[in-house]
Design a protein around this motif. Structure first.
Motif, PDB file in Angstrom:
ATOM      1  N   UNK A  68       3.520  12.115   9.224  1.00 55.79           N
ATOM      2  CA  UNK A  68       4.657  12.916   8.765  1.00 55.79           C
ATOM      3  C   UNK A  68       5.089  12.398   7.397  1.00 55.79           C
ATOM      4  N   UNK A  69       5.181  13.297   6.422  1.00 59.45           N
ATOM      5  CA  UNK A  69       5.394  12.868   5.048  1.00 59.45           C
ATOM      6  C   UNK A  69       6.779  12.311   4.790  1.00 59.45           C
ATOM      7  N   UNK A  70       7.759  12.639   5.630  1.00 58.55           N
ATOM      8  CA  UNK A  70       9.118  12.139   5.412  1.00 58.55           C
ATOM      9  C   UNK A  70       9.395  10.851   6.171  1.00 58.55           C
ATOM     10  N   UNK A  78       2.404   7.661  -5.636  1.00 54.89           N
ATOM     11  CA  UNK A  78       1.802   6.672  -4.744  1.00 54.89           C
ATOM     12  C   UNK A  78       1.964   7.109  -3.289  1.00 54.89           C
ATOM     13  N   UNK A  79       3.087   7.714  -2.994  1.00 56.18           N
ATOM     14  CA  UNK A  79       3.324   8.208  -1.629  1.00 56.18           C
ATOM     15  C   UNK A  79       2.276   9.246  -1.255  1.00 56.18           C
ATOM     16  N   UNK A  80       1.956  10.156  -2.175  1.00 62.28           N
ATOM     17  CA  UNK A  80       0.924  11.156  -1.884  1.00 62.28           C
ATOM     18  C   UNK A  80      -0.444  10.510  -1.662  1.00 62.28           C
ATOM     19  N   UNK A  81      -0.736   9.491  -2.444  1.00 58.66           N
ATOM     20  CA  UNK A  81      -2.002   8.780  -2.266  1.00 58.66           C
ATOM     21  C   UNK A  81      -2.029   8.044  -0.921  1.00 58.66           C
ATOM     22  N   UNK A  82      -0.897   7.475  -0.541  1.00 55.42           N
ATOM     23  CA  UNK A  82      -0.822   6.805   0.761  1.00 55.42           C
ATOM     24  C   UNK A  82      -1.094   7.796   1.883  1.00 55.42           C
ATOM     25  N   UNK A  83      -0.448   8.960   1.849  1.00 58.85           N
ATOM     26  CA  UNK A  83      -0.635   9.955   2.895  1.00 58.85           C
ATOM     27  C   UNK A  83      -2.075  10.451   2.929  1.00 58.85           C
ATOM     28  N   UNK A  84      -2.680  10.548   1.763  1.00 60.60           N
ATOM     29  CA  UNK A  84      -4.057  11.046   1.687  1.00 60.60           C
ATOM     30  C   UNK A  84      -5.045  10.054   2.295  1.00 60.60           C
ATOM     31  N   UNK A 104       8.276  -4.347   1.701  1.00 57.71           N
ATOM     32  CA  UNK A 104       7.120  -4.085   2.561  1.00 57.71           C
ATOM     33  C   UNK A 104       7.293  -2.885   3.480  1.00 57.71           C
ATOM     34  N   UNK A 105       8.462  -2.299   3.495  1.00 57.26           N
ATOM     35  CA  UNK A 105       8.707  -1.153   4.375  1.00 57.26           C
ATOM     36  C   UNK A 105       8.032   0.104   3.826  1.00 57.26           C
ATOM     37  N   UNK A 106       7.546   0.947   4.745  1.00 60.86           N
ATOM     38  CA  UNK A 106       6.940   2.207   4.312  1.00 60.86           C
ATOM     39  C   UNK A 106       7.949   3.112   3.617  1.00 60.86           C
ATOM     40  N   UNK A 107       9.214   2.972   3.951  1.00 59.63           N
ATOM     41  CA  UNK A 107      10.238   3.813   3.328  1.00 59.63           C
ATOM     42  C   UNK A 107      10.344   3.561   1.827  1.00 59.63           C
ATOM     43  N   UNK A 108       9.846   2.401   1.362  1.00 59.57           N
ATOM     44  CA  UNK A 108       9.887   2.128  -0.083  1.00 59.57           C
ATOM     45  C   UNK A 108       9.008   3.102  -0.861  1.00 59.57           C
ATOM     46  N   UNK A 132      -0.648   0.644   0.725  1.00 60.63           N
ATOM     47  CA  UNK A 132       0.191   0.153   1.816  1.00 60.63           C
ATOM     48  C   UNK A 132       1.192  -0.847   1.251  1.00 60.63           C
ATOM     49  N   UNK A 133       2.498  -0.592   1.384  1.00 58.86           N
ATOM     50  CA  UNK A 133       3.484  -1.560   0.861  1.00 58.86           C
ATOM     51  C   UNK A 133       3.311  -2.964   1.433  1.00 58.86           C
ATOM     52  N   UNK A 134       2.756  -3.071   2.615  1.00 61.23           N
ATOM     53  CA  UNK A 134       2.578  -4.374   3.246  1.00 61.23           C
ATOM     54  C   UNK A 134       1.550  -5.236   2.511  1.00 61.23           C
ATOM     55  N   UNK A 135       0.583  -4.595   1.840  1.00 64.23           N
ATOM     56  CA  UNK A 135      -0.530  -5.334   1.242  1.00 64.23           C
ATOM     57  C   UNK A 135      -0.586  -5.212  -0.280  1.00 64.23           C
TER      58      UNK A 135
END
Length: 631
Positions: A197-199, A570-576, A559-563, A483-486
């Motif tokens: 989910x993108x949101x 970058x969010x679009x690339x993460x979702x992709x 490190x949170x995904x909400x960042x 990934x914000x974690x890495x």
């Protein structure tokens, strides 16, 4: 309440709505059953039930007509004390009259959900005792017939598929998993679908099929099934990758039919597929089948399990500690078998160690590892006592030392398998860090071991061999970096700048394909001619904006995904890139649910009914609530 005691309450017809609690003087205390789960205590006179009647009238309006009926028939009742009477209507009729508010449609809906969710036999609705139960508690409403049950199941299954197809049309990227399951002489092809989910960045998972497969499970049969299911849900152009186990019948279809990588990962794909018409015309009359499959990814958890099962055993069976390994494993197996097949032996283990011992699954190394860890975690005296009372040859000190080192050394391998097939880590971005961390931890243990040096070496070599392609995969690298974690921490310092440039290039390409981001409409103008003349986009400013966003993300410490919301590209690339999951565990869990449906008691269930029940249970969120009024 004593049976010999007589008062207005004991002979009152509505006493069944209450439970007697206590008696004190001329008063009694009762609890109202209709108020449950709220505990409501009421006080009334022994000789009058007026307080209890008022409570029914105020709190339970469905009883009002019964109270009026009692008042109308008071002249024919048996009077006690001050004249409060009791109706001579059977209690069953009163209760049914009270519950008339439960509609037939509601009763049928609840029965349907009970049969589907709890995997009840379809013949349940024909059982006289079940019919009496439902009619008795629902107010004489009838139980839907078996034919009606099948009709509604088929109707809701179709509605579920329609709702799921509509939902998938709103998703840009999906990942699917596929596997085969054989039970009671029947084989089923299962497929699950996953997206983010993108949101909220929550992982969504649904089951697409658990369809019967007859005949041989050849690669072309499986390829046709994959294409058929993808097309049925209209996701054939959205599948980033399909994840399967390492079975040859699943690997071969993608070797034979998979499109070239550049076509499968075409960044400019708009849902239209272009074909070489010369090649198509040349294929006319050719009986050979051609399928267009998405990118294939082998299940990482399954690959690790194969490494643990095969390479560990091979390495441990060679070298100077071969006999220690074989004798230690043989004695463990003797304990497991004794405790599994003998209830007396199981009680012995329970009494001594307060634990249950089971035989590990031969195809799941993790189960064997956990079984060894449980045994070797016992104190030496407990272990010796168990072996002695079970009549099993006890483990000697060298074998105990070997097993303890074995458990300590391979703990990172077992943990890696859990990480990759766990629901909280269903992102491709976890794959590379997991494998790299596993290699580092194993290498770090190598100088300090006594018995397992060859095991560690064999596992590290197998990791390099089996995961080399994935460690160098563009998709996996992008998934990890976004990934914000890495971010870039998994890369050596000298390679981080190159990866940063790769992300910038991807983000720039992504922005160039977003027309809305390039169009700026302004109602203000100074009338200058300069605004009219345009000879191309100014890429320098745009590139700087994209690069600034990427670099700000890569050097962010959150490190949170909400960042990711602060970095739209970058969010679009993460979702992709993180839509793909690293494991095919979801489809295995689908089959686990299927084991609850197609049991030895349900072997006569048809293939269609089996799939309908399983998918309706699995996809509860996508099952529209249909009425039963038309049945």
């Amino acid at each position: 309440m004593a049976a010999a005691m007589k008062n207005a309450f004991t002979t009152w017809k509505f006493r069944h709505f209450f439970v007697f609690v206590t008696e004190r003087g001329n008063n009694i205390t009762v609890q109202c059953n209709l108020c449950l789960p709220i505990v409501k205590m009421l006080s009334a006179s022994k000789n009058s039930t007026s307080n209890l009647k008022k409570h029914l009238q105020r709190r339970h309006s469905s009883c009002l007509h019964l109270i009026k009926e009692e008042n109308r028939q008071s002249e024919s009742t048996e009077h006690i004390g001050e004249g409060q009477g009791a109706l001579h209507l059977p209690f069953k009729e009163e209760m049914l009259e009270v519950e008339q508010s439960t509609s037939q449609s509601t009763v049928s809906k609840l029965i349907f959900e009970f049969v589907i969710d709890d995997v009840q036999s379809f013949s349940l609705v024909e059982q006289p005792s079940f019919k009496n139960l439902i009619e008795g508690i629902s107010g004489s409403q009838t139980v839907l017939s078996r034919k009606s049950l099948f009709q509604h199941m088929k109707k809701e299954f179709a509605a579920m598929k329609e709702a799921l197809t509509a939902k998938l049309q709103t998703v840009t990227n999906v990942c699917t998993t596929a596997d085969l399951w054989t039970v009671h002489g029947r084989s089923f092809f299962g497929m699950t679908c996953h997206w983010i989910e993108k949101d909220s960045f929550e992982r969504r998972s649904v089951a697409l099929a658990c369809a019967r497969v007859k005949g041989h499970h050849t690669f072309d049969v499986l390829a046709a099934k994959i294409c058929e299911i993808h097309a049925e849900y209209q996701v054939q152009h959205k599948v980033r990758a399909i994840v399967t186990n390492n079975g040859s019948n699943f690997v071969k279809p993608f070797r034979e039919f998979e499109t070239p990588e550049e076509a499968a990962l075409d960044e400019f794909d708009d849902g239209v597929t272009f074909f070489d018409m010369d090649a198509v015309l040349e294929m006319e009359g050719d009986e050979e089948l051609h399928f267009f499959l998405p990118s294939h990814q082998r299940c990482a958890a399954h690959t690790l399990n194969l490494i643990a099962t095969n390479e560990v055993h091979k390495a441990a069976s060679r070298g100077s500690f071969q006999k220690v390994y074989q004798s230690a494993m043989g004695k463990c197996a003797s304990i497991w078998n004794k405790a599994h097949w003998s209830s007396a032996a199981a009680e012995v283990v329970q009494d001594i160690a307060n634990m249950r011992v089971s035989v590990p699954c031969v195809t799941r190394w993790s189960y064997e590892y956990l079984a060894i860890a449980k045994l070797i975690g016992l104190a030496d005296d407990q272990l010796f006592d168990i072996c002695g009372r079970l009549g099993v040859t006890g483990l000697n000190p060298h074998e105990i030392a070997f097993l303890r080192e074995y458990v300590a050394v391979l703990q990172p391998l077992a943990q890696s398998i859990d990480v990759l097939q766990g629901e909280k880590k269903w992102f491709l971005g976890f794959l590379i860090p997991t494998i790299l961390s596993l290699k580092f931890k194993l290498s770090d243990k190598l100088p300090h071991v006594t018995y397992t040096a060859n095991i560690i070496t064999a596992v590290i070599e197998a990791l390099d061999s089996q995961f080399s392609a994935m460690l160098n995969s563009h998709d996996a690298k992008m998934a990890t970096t976004t990934m914000p974690k890495f971010r870039l921490c998994w890369l050596p310092p000298e390679k981080r700048e190159d990866m940063c440039k790769t992300v910038v290039q991807e983000a720039t390409s992504l922005k160039s394909r977003s027309p809305a981001a390039d169009v700026v409409i302004s109602s203000e103008t100074d009338g200058s001619d300069e605004e009219f003349f345009v000879f191309g986009k100014t890429n320098k400013a745009e590139k700087w904006t994209v690069e600034k966003e990427v670099r700000m993300f890569l050097y962010d410490t959150e490190k949170s995904l909400n960042s990711l919301h602060a970095y739209p590209l970058v969010k679009q690339l993460f979702l992709k890139y993180n839509t793909t999951i690293p494991s095919s565990a979801p489809v295995e869990r689908l089959f686990s649910d299927g084991g609850s449906v197609l049991t030895s008691f349900h072997t006569r269930m048809s293939d269609d009914h089996m799939e309908q029940v399983l998918l309706l249970r699995y996809n509860r969120k996508f099952c529209p609530k249909l009425g039963f009024d038309d049945l």
